[in-house]
Design an enzyme around this catalytic site. Sequence first.
Site: not given
Length: 414
Positions: A241, A264
Amino acid sequence: MAKYTTMKSLANALLILCLLAASCEANGLGRSAPAAISPLRTASRTDPNEKVFNVLQYGAKPGGKQDSALSFIRAWRAACNYRGTARLLIPMGTFLIGATIFQGPCLGPVPIKVQIAGTLKAVADPSMYEEDFWILFENINGLLVTGTGTVDGQGNAVWKYNDGGSRFPSSIKFNHVANGIIRKITSVNPMGFHISIVLSQNIRAKHLHITAPATSPNTDGIHISQSSIVKVSRSVISTGDDCVAIIQGSTDVSIKKVTCGPGHGFSVGSLGKYPDEKDVRGVVVTNCTLRNADNGVRIKTWGGSQPSQASNILFQDIIMDNVKRPIIIDQTYGSKSNSPSKVKISDVRYINIRGTSASEVGVDLKCSEAVPCEKLYFSNINLKYYGPKKLPFTSMCTNAKVNYVGNQFPPPCR
């Protein structure tokens, strides 16, 4: 006669020293070969007045089979209540622990030190964690968490139970910590976030190695919320993430010399998901590198949100290496609401960003029609598209007021 007596005394003294040296050599005391080091003595004492509280002395069992959380807590309580300089030592070895709370305030001089030399493994059962942490540091003024050890959340055993709406425990959480440092720790495979910093002030996170598979769900590297004066530097983050997520109420946050990917990217947000969120301001991301990441530098807010602001944000001297979406503002993130976001984004600067994009849209600014983005500043953007298809490399802008200076590639929105 006095001179003769003095010389004789010196000769006798030299003879005694020689005999002692020979005796020491015979007994092995003069050899330089290293001796085996007891786990109780794996920490060198730089402060002669420092007292070391070793978890082994409080019943912790290495081997990774028996839950030693209570022993860790007992050792912490002894260190925290000690009125002198204290260090909690987790020596070499593997220790299994469930939910563990290191709670202050402490009585001794600051900082209290926690040295992790071994490997900590979490009890891999989400039902054993009533709250959102595995290891919690709370209500402490002056904290140093250091060492060369590893914190293993064993998330690979529980990620399959993550349905997207579950919040699994962070491996390490700072809550109401002031003047804290965490450094040189390795974090692998958390159940939830690697490190969470909440309601804390003046925190330094540096020389960290954070890793989890690209497919691991909701495993933010460092998740910062409602905290101020937080500096993250000289770390490597590879996770599933956000490498660093800067959430509501965070101010004066600096990210410097951090390598991200996979992951991310560096994200401000998401913002606006919950009522009464506080503003984010004073975010600086500089001298960072992203490799094979899904996003580069991103600001994300929810549609239908209540009013708040994200302002005074700088992304400077960033290298993108095969990043799918290098520069992003997404004000429709995560929401099925048809109402626009009311998070006002302003005073955001993008300076000296270069490298390669894996998508044909290098700059994608989707701002809110209710509160358009203002004072966006782009200076010297030099990105190249290396995707599988030969498509035009473009920028896309909606409800965004942008000023451009210097080179711009992809070409600016008009």
